[in-house]
Design a protein around this motif. Structure first.
Motif, PDB file in Angstrom:
ATOM      1  N   ALA A   1     -13.931   6.564  -7.963  1.00  0.00           N
ATOM      2  CA  ALA A   1     -14.503   6.022  -9.095  1.00  0.00           C
ATOM      3  C   ALA A   1     -14.751   4.417  -8.861  1.00  0.00           C
ATOM      4  CB  ALA A   1     -14.065   6.329 -10.434  1.00  0.00           C
ATOM      5  N   LEU A   2     -13.567   3.941  -8.697  1.00  0.00           N
ATOM      6  CA  LEU A   2     -13.526   2.456  -8.368  1.00  0.00           C
ATOM      7  C   LEU A   2     -14.297   1.887  -7.154  1.00  0.00           C
ATOM      8  CD1 LEU A   2      -9.918   1.482  -9.343  1.00  0.00           C
ATOM      9  CD2 LEU A   2     -12.265   0.718 -10.699  1.00  0.00           C
ATOM     10  N   ALA A   3     -14.202   2.860  -6.047  1.00  0.00           N
ATOM     11  CA  ALA A   3     -15.103   2.632  -4.904  1.00  0.00           C
ATOM     12  C   ALA A   3     -16.420   2.479  -5.032  1.00  0.00           C
ATOM     13  CB  ALA A   3     -14.469   3.532  -3.813  1.00  0.00           C
ATOM     14  N   SER A   4     -16.840   3.771  -5.761  1.00  0.00           N
ATOM     15  CA  SER A   4     -18.330   3.810  -6.001  1.00  0.00           C
ATOM     16  C   SER A   4     -18.773   2.584  -6.591  1.00  0.00           C
ATOM     17  CB  SER A   4     -18.619   5.122  -6.678  1.00  0.00           C
ATOM     18  OG  SER A   4     -19.753   5.240  -7.015  1.00  0.00           O
ATOM     19  N   VAL A   5     -18.257   2.289  -7.790  1.00  0.00           N
ATOM     20  CA  VAL A   5     -18.597   1.105  -8.411  1.00  0.00           C
ATOM     21  C   VAL A   5     -18.676  -0.262  -7.712  1.00  0.00           C
ATOM     22  CG1 VAL A   5     -18.049  -0.296 -10.611  1.00  0.00           C
ATOM     23  CG2 VAL A   5     -17.896   2.062 -10.768  1.00  0.00           C
ATOM     24  N   LEU A   6     -17.651  -0.599  -6.952  1.00  0.00           N
ATOM     25  CA  LEU A   6     -17.677  -1.525  -5.989  1.00  0.00           C
ATOM     26  C   LEU A   6     -18.103  -1.720  -4.710  1.00  0.00           C
ATOM     27  CD1 LEU A   6     -13.838  -2.313  -6.909  1.00  0.00           C
ATOM     28  CD2 LEU A   6     -15.641  -3.684  -7.698  1.00  0.00           C
ATOM     29  N   GLY A   7     -18.836  -0.553  -4.498  1.00  0.00           N
ATOM     30  CA  GLY A   7     -19.670  -0.271  -3.115  1.00  0.00           C
ATOM     31  C   GLY A   7     -18.732  -0.400  -2.038  1.00  0.00           C
ATOM     32  N   LEU A   8     -17.460   0.196  -1.996  1.00  0.00           N
ATOM     33  CA  LEU A   8     -16.608   0.372  -0.980  1.00  0.00           C
ATOM     34  C   LEU A   8     -16.592   2.034  -0.557  1.00  0.00           C
ATOM     35  CD1 LEU A   8     -13.559  -1.356  -2.509  1.00  0.00           C
ATOM     36  CD2 LEU A   8     -15.023  -1.915  -0.746  1.00  0.00           C
ATOM     37  N   SER A   9     -16.523   2.243   0.664  1.00  0.00           N
ATOM     38  CA  SER A   9     -16.496   3.419   1.148  1.00  0.00           C
ATOM     39  C   SER A   9     -14.702   4.022   0.988  1.00  0.00           C
ATOM     40  CB  SER A   9     -16.847   3.592   2.328  1.00  0.00           C
ATOM     41  OG  SER A   9     -15.998   3.227   3.524  1.00  0.00           O
ATOM     42  N   MET A  10     -14.614   5.122   0.908  1.00  0.00           N
ATOM     43  CA  MET A  10     -13.377   5.535   1.078  1.00  0.00           C
ATOM     44  C   MET A  10     -12.713   5.230   2.335  1.00  0.00           C
ATOM     45  SD  MET A  10     -12.508   6.625  -2.114  1.00  0.00           S
ATOM     46  CE  MET A  10     -11.006   7.475  -1.941  1.00  0.00           C
ATOM     47  N   ASP A  11     -13.300   5.422   3.601  1.00  0.00           N
ATOM     48  CA  ASP A  11     -12.953   4.944   4.831  1.00  0.00           C
ATOM     49  C   ASP A  11     -12.543   3.536   4.838  1.00  0.00           C
ATOM     50  OD1 ASP A  11     -13.136   7.629   5.826  1.00  0.00           O
ATOM     51  OD2 ASP A  11     -15.423   7.044   6.633  1.00  0.00           O
ATOM     52  N   GLU A  12     -13.292   2.686   4.109  1.00  0.00           N
ATOM     53  CA  GLU A  12     -12.940   1.210   3.998  1.00  0.00           C
ATOM     54  C   GLU A  12     -11.577   0.874   3.520  1.00  0.00           C
ATOM     55  OE1 GLU A  12     -15.785  -2.040   3.203  1.00  0.00           O
ATOM     56  OE2 GLU A  12     -16.826  -0.208   2.484  1.00  0.00           O
ATOM     57  N   ILE A  13     -11.319   1.797   2.445  1.00  0.00           N
ATOM     58  CA  ILE A  13      -9.900   1.805   1.478  1.00  0.00           C
ATOM     59  C   ILE A  13      -9.150   2.061   2.462  1.00  0.00           C
ATOM     60  CG2 ILE A  13      -8.734   2.579  -0.479  1.00  0.00           C
ATOM     61  CD1 ILE A  13     -11.749   2.367  -1.943  1.00  0.00           C
ATOM     62  N   VAL A  14      -9.121   3.328   2.911  1.00  0.00           N
ATOM     63  CA  VAL A  14      -8.022   3.729   4.023  1.00  0.00           C
ATOM     64  C   VAL A  14      -7.544   2.909   5.115  1.00  0.00           C
ATOM     65  CG1 VAL A  14      -7.585   5.617   5.455  1.00  0.00           C
ATOM     66  CG2 VAL A  14      -8.567   6.224   3.314  1.00  0.00           C
ATOM     67  N   THR A  15      -8.669   2.441   5.460  1.00  0.00           N
ATOM     68  CA  THR A  15      -8.270   1.475   6.648  1.00  0.00           C
ATOM     69  C   THR A  15      -7.814   0.239   6.110  1.00  0.00           C
ATOM     70  OG1 THR A  15     -10.267   2.210   8.004  1.00  0.00           O
ATOM     71  CG2 THR A  15      -9.514   0.163   8.757  1.00  0.00           C
TER      72      THR A  15
END
Length: 86
Positions: free
Chosen positions: A62-76
Motif C-alpha cells: 500500500a505504501l509503495a503504491s502511494v509513494l510510486g515505488l515498485s515492489m522490485d525497487e523496495i526489495v533491491t
C-alpha cells in the motif's frame, strides 16, 4: 504468541526500508501518506524509524503504491549485501 527476536540483519533491513520510504515521501506529510495508504500516521512513523522493522506485505504494498515505488525497487534497495546477510 511469543515473537522470536529479530536478527541484526532483519533490523538493518527494516531501517533501510524506513529510509527508503522517508526519501520517497519527500516533502509530503506523514499523515497524508498514511491516510492514502489506509494506515495510521503512527504506524508509518514506526516503519520509517525502524521501530516496526517487519511490516506486513500488504502494508508495504500500500505504501509503495502511494509513494510510486515498485515492489522490485523496495526489495533491491532493502536487501542486505552478502557479507552482512551471512
Amino acid at each position: 504468541m511469543v515473537r522470536t527476536p529479530l536478527t541484526p540483519a532483519e533490523r538493518e533491513r527494516g531501517e533501510r526500508l524506513g529510509r527508503l520510504l522517508r526519501s520517497a515521501r519527500g516533502e509530503r506529510s506523514m499523515t497524508e501518506i498514511a491516510a492514502a495508504a489506509g494506515l495510521s500516521a503512527e504506524t508509518l512513523r514506526k516503519i520509517e524509524t525502524g521501530r516496526a522493522p517487519t511490516p506486513a506485505f500488504f502494508t508495504v504494498a500500500a505504501l509503495a503504491s502511494v509513494l510510486g515505488l515498485s515492489m522490485d525497487e523496495i526489495v533491491t534497495d532493502c536487501e542486505m549485501p552478502p557479507a552482512v546477510a551471512a
